[in-house]
Scaffold this motif. Structure first.
Motif, mmCIF file in Angstrom:
data_model
loop_
_atom_site.group_PDB
_atom_site.id
_atom_site.type_symbol
_atom_site.label_atom_id
_atom_site.label_comp_id
_atom_site.label_asym_id
_atom_site.label_seq_id
_atom_site.Cartn_x
_atom_site.Cartn_y
_atom_site.Cartn_z
ATOM 1 N N LEU A 286 -3.470 65.652 -15.764
ATOM 2 C CA LEU A 286 -3.007 66.243 -14.444
ATOM 3 C C LEU A 286 -4.118 66.132 -12.855
ATOM 4 C CD1 LEU A 286 -0.451 67.434 -16.102
ATOM 5 C CD2 LEU A 286 -0.083 68.578 -14.486
ATOM 6 N N THR A 287 -3.763 65.098 -12.373
ATOM 7 C CA THR A 287 -4.603 65.210 -10.849
ATOM 8 C C THR A 287 -4.519 66.839 -10.368
ATOM 9 O OG1 THR A 287 -3.451 64.285 -9.266
ATOM 10 C CG2 THR A 287 -4.845 62.349 -10.667
ATOM 11 N N GLU A 288 -5.892 66.780 -9.802
ATOM 12 C CA GLU A 288 -5.442 67.581 -8.439
ATOM 13 C C GLU A 288 -3.970 68.712 -7.592
ATOM 14 O OE1 GLU A 288 -7.837 69.951 -4.714
ATOM 15 O OE2 GLU A 288 -9.008 68.580 -5.986
ATOM 16 N N GLN A 289 -3.997 66.927 -7.128
ATOM 17 C CA GLN A 289 -2.537 66.685 -6.570
ATOM 18 C C GLN A 289 -1.465 67.726 -7.210
ATOM 19 O OE1 GLN A 289 -4.789 64.275 -6.125
ATOM 20 N NE2 GLN A 289 -5.557 65.406 -4.301
ATOM 21 N N ALA A 290 -1.497 67.038 -8.789
ATOM 22 C CA ALA A 290 0.084 67.066 -9.440
ATOM 23 C C ALA A 290 -0.028 68.971 -9.769
ATOM 24 C CB ALA A 290 -0.252 66.206 -10.805
ATOM 25 N N GLU A 291 -1.356 68.858 -9.674
ATOM 26 C CA GLU A 291 -1.442 71.242 -10.669
ATOM 27 C C GLU A 291 -0.340 71.394 -8.705
ATOM 28 O OE1 GLU A 291 -2.317 71.936 -12.964
ATOM 29 O OE2 GLU A 291 -3.600 70.727 -14.247
ATOM 30 N N ILE A 292 -1.097 71.207 -7.911
ATOM 31 C CA ILE A 292 -0.752 71.847 -6.466
ATOM 32 C C ILE A 292 0.804 71.675 -6.440
ATOM 33 C CG2 ILE A 292 -0.430 71.122 -4.016
ATOM 34 C CD1 ILE A 292 -3.413 70.509 -4.084
ATOM 35 N N LEU A 293 1.398 70.614 -6.813
ATOM 36 C CA LEU A 293 2.827 70.182 -6.866
ATOM 37 C C LEU A 293 4.130 71.110 -8.383
ATOM 38 C CD1 LEU A 293 4.888 68.469 -5.677
ATOM 39 C CD2 LEU A 293 4.816 66.500 -7.284
ATOM 40 N N VAL A 294 2.893 71.200 -9.127
ATOM 41 C CA VAL A 294 3.454 71.716 -9.954
ATOM 42 C C VAL A 294 3.366 73.488 -10.273
ATOM 43 C CG1 VAL A 294 2.792 72.938 -12.748
ATOM 44 C CG2 VAL A 294 2.490 70.576 -12.223
ATOM 45 N N ALA A 295 2.891 74.233 -9.485
ATOM 46 C CA ALA A 295 2.608 75.604 -8.652
ATOM 47 C C ALA A 295 3.935 75.639 -7.771
ATOM 48 C CB ALA A 295 1.096 75.231 -8.388
ATOM 49 N N HIS A 296 4.080 74.757 -7.189
ATOM 50 C CA HIS A 296 5.278 74.523 -6.444
ATOM 51 C C HIS A 296 6.691 74.206 -7.509
ATOM 52 C CE1 HIS A 296 3.619 75.245 -2.209
ATOM 53 N NE2 HIS A 296 3.064 74.093 -2.786
ATOM 54 N N THR A 297 6.707 73.879 -8.034
ATOM 55 C CA THR A 297 7.965 73.152 -9.011
ATOM 56 C C THR A 297 8.232 74.617 -9.977
ATOM 57 O OG1 THR A 297 6.748 71.006 -9.476
ATOM 58 C CG2 THR A 297 9.019 72.229 -11.001
ATOM 59 N N GLU A 298 7.027 75.364 -10.301
ATOM 60 C CA GLU A 298 6.896 77.005 -11.021
ATOM 61 C C GLU A 298 8.096 77.112 -10.007
ATOM 62 O OE1 GLU A 298 7.058 77.256 -14.575
ATOM 63 O OE2 GLU A 298 4.318 76.405 -14.740
ATOM 64 N N ALA A 299 7.231 77.773 -8.822
ATOM 65 C CA ALA A 299 8.290 78.703 -7.724
ATOM 66 C C ALA A 299 9.632 77.702 -7.996
ATOM 67 C CB ALA A 299 7.725 78.336 -6.466
ATOM 68 N N VAL A 300 9.626 77.055 -7.549
ATOM 69 C CA VAL A 300 11.590 76.388 -7.755
ATOM 70 C C VAL A 300 12.252 77.258 -8.922
ATOM 71 C CG1 VAL A 300 13.196 75.025 -7.382
ATOM 72 C CG2 VAL A 300 10.659 74.310 -5.864
ATOM 73 N N LEU A 301 11.770 76.609 -9.977
ATOM 74 C CA LEU A 301 12.382 77.173 -10.925
ATOM 75 C C LEU A 301 12.330 78.772 -10.872
ATOM 76 C CD1 LEU A 301 10.966 75.053 -13.729
ATOM 77 C CD2 LEU A 301 12.643 74.511 -12.044
ATOM 78 N N GLU A 302 11.192 79.759 -10.748
ATOM 79 C CA GLU A 302 11.085 81.286 -11.194
ATOM 80 C C GLU A 302 13.063 81.153 -9.598
ATOM 81 O OE1 GLU A 302 9.378 84.827 -9.711
ATOM 82 O OE2 GLU A 302 8.453 83.200 -9.639
ATOM 83 N N ARG A 303 13.440 80.633 -9.029
ATOM 84 C CA ARG A 303 14.168 80.925 -8.168
ATOM 85 C C ARG A 303 15.574 80.583 -8.117
ATOM 86 N NH1 ARG A 303 14.112 82.882 -2.878
ATOM 87 N NH2 ARG A 303 15.863 83.248 -2.086
ATOM 88 N N LEU A 304 15.097 79.415 -9.340
ATOM 89 C CA LEU A 304 16.388 79.429 -9.933
ATOM 90 C C LEU A 304 17.550 79.845 -10.789
ATOM 91 C CD1 LEU A 304 15.973 75.268 -10.481
ATOM 92 C CD2 LEU A 304 17.610 76.789 -8.769
ATOM 93 N N GLU A 305 16.032 80.252 -11.659
ATOM 94 C CA GLU A 305 16.476 81.311 -12.828
ATOM 95 C C GLU A 305 16.631 82.595 -12.190
ATOM 96 O OE1 GLU A 305 14.447 80.595 -16.753
ATOM 97 O OE2 GLU A 305 13.014 80.565 -15.655
ATOM 98 N N ARG A 306 16.396 83.030 -11.262
ATOM 99 C CA ARG A 306 17.143 84.265 -10.281
ATOM 100 C C ARG A 306 18.459 83.792 -10.238
ATOM 101 N NH1 ARG A 306 12.068 86.168 -6.224
ATOM 102 N NH2 ARG A 306 10.411 87.006 -8.441
ATOM 103 N N ALA A 307 18.954 83.171 -9.506
ATOM 104 C CA ALA A 307 19.922 82.807 -9.256
ATOM 105 C C ALA A 307 20.873 81.986 -9.912
ATOM 106 C CB ALA A 307 19.792 81.121 -8.547
ATOM 107 N N GLU A 308 20.913 81.973 -11.512
ATOM 108 C CA GLU A 308 20.941 82.108 -12.852
ATOM 109 C C GLU A 308 21.734 83.004 -13.320
ATOM 110 O OE1 GLU A 308 20.802 80.013 -17.416
ATOM 111 O OE2 GLU A 308 19.699 79.826 -15.787
ATOM 112 N N ALA A 309 20.968 84.313 -13.142
ATOM 113 C CA ALA A 309 21.089 85.565 -13.457
ATOM 114 C C ALA A 309 21.363 86.272 -12.133
ATOM 115 C CB ALA A 309 19.616 86.374 -12.864
ATOM 116 N N ASP A 310 21.471 86.125 -11.149
ATOM 117 C CA ASP A 310 23.230 86.456 -10.462
ATOM 118 C C ASP A 310 24.260 86.224 -10.608
ATOM 119 O OD1 ASP A 310 20.674 87.886 -8.923
ATOM 120 O OD2 ASP A 310 20.804 86.721 -7.138
ATOM 121 N N ILE A 311 24.263 84.929 -11.136
ATOM 122 C CA ILE A 311 25.762 84.456 -11.766
ATOM 123 C C ILE A 311 26.214 85.363 -12.948
ATOM 124 C CG2 ILE A 311 26.740 82.616 -11.880
ATOM 125 C CD1 ILE A 311 24.964 80.997 -10.195
#
Length: 306
Positions: A58-83
């Motif tokens: 992964l390039t430096e820009q890809a690493e940045i994108l993955v870090a944001h993806t992790e945050a999105v997926l964490e939020r989706l897991e919280r949504a799954e937990a709430d449901i």
């Protein structure tokens, strides 16, 4: 707007290391994964992968994108937990990875408790050593992992994972044969009395092996390790038949009486800690809460029967 599916593929590549591993894990053709990531590069407008020999990184820009993806997926897991919390019945599949002694001593009782309280919850359990299991947890292959930490060998704590202490598990020196030095005197003297005896230990590179080697070296000798395995039941058998000395945790006896002679270890080296680990954002999912509660109750039942 970036495509979430393609972002997940990029994240999978970071955690699994190769396009082939991503394809195998997700049941895709490698060419399909490569094509999807090329399309993501077009969406983002920058290069995300660069060749390194026959592999890519992964390039430096890809690493940045993955870090944001992790945050999105964490939020989706919280949504799954709430449901899941909003529902009256606990259903679905809970995927657990556990190392051997915890799987033997705690998991079956926890499964009994979960079956009684949540009969519609399907639990899948895999035997896996903590080092591999934690990587698989980050890759979303499991929902909860049982792991261990040895004295003086703290585990890495990735920001995307959350751990909760389950119990302290005493460690002992297992004696392969009678010895006045081993049965009397200080714990360190007992350890030194086995300096010339064969040993059974876990394989090189494991935290248990690192801890055991350090303990022996601090006692002034280099252990003669003739048997290497993560199977602690084999360690027990080797000690029983006087082929090796070993370090054994209490959990290996599954609440039964030890079949070999045990000696205490030095005070600062005599306990390992057992944890449950989940991905950040998933700790409040009802299935995780129920599983952790069942494991805690399994620990309590085991203590009351000891």
């Amino acid at each position: 707007m970036f495509d979430l599916h393609r972002l997940r593929l990029l994240r999978e590549l970071k955690h699994r290391g190769t396009l082939a591993a991503v394809a195998a894990a997700l049941c895709y053709a490698p060419s399909s994964v490569s094509q999807q990531l090329s399309q993501l590069e077009g969406e983002v407008g920058v290069r995300l992968l660069e060749p390194v020999g026959r592999r890519v990184r992964l390039t430096e820009q890809a690493e940045i994108l993955v870090a944001h993806t992790e945050a999105v997926l964490e939020r989706l897991e919280r949504a799954e937990a709430d449901i899941a919390t909003s529902l009256t019945d606990l259903t679905g599949t809970l995927r657990i990875a556990s190392f051997q002694t915890a799987a033997l001593a705690l998991v079956p009782t926890a499964l009994d408790l979960l079956r009684d309280r949540h009969p519609r919850l399907r639990v899948h359990v895999a035997h896996m050593e903590p080092e591999k299991a934690l990587l698989a947890l980050q890759a979303h292959d499991f929902d909860l992992v049982l792991t261990e930490e040895y004295p003086g060998n703290p585990n890495p704590r990735p920001a995307e994972l959350e751990e909760e202490e389950l119990l302290d598990d005493p460690l002992h020196l297992a004696l392969p044969k009678p010895s006045d030095d081993a049965h009397s005197g200080s714990p360190m003297a007992a350890l030194r009395s086995l300096a010339n005896h064969p040993w059974a230990m876990e394989p090189e590179g494991t935290p248990a092996r690192q801890w055991a080697m350090t303990l022996c070296r601090n006692a002034g000798f280099e252990p003669d390790v003739r048997f290497e395995t993560t199977d602690l039941l084999l360690h027990v058998r080797l000690v029983e038949q006087k082929h090796a000395a070993a370090f054994l945790p209490d959990l290996v006896w599954c609440g039964q009486r030890p079949t070999v002679t045990l000696r205490q270890l030095p005070r600062d080296q005599h306990t390992r800690c057992i944890f449950t680990v989940v991905r950040r954002g998933r700790s409040q999912h009802p299935a995780i809460l129920a599983c952790r509660d069942a494991l805690r109750r399994a620990v309590t039942l085991r203590s009351s029967q000891a």
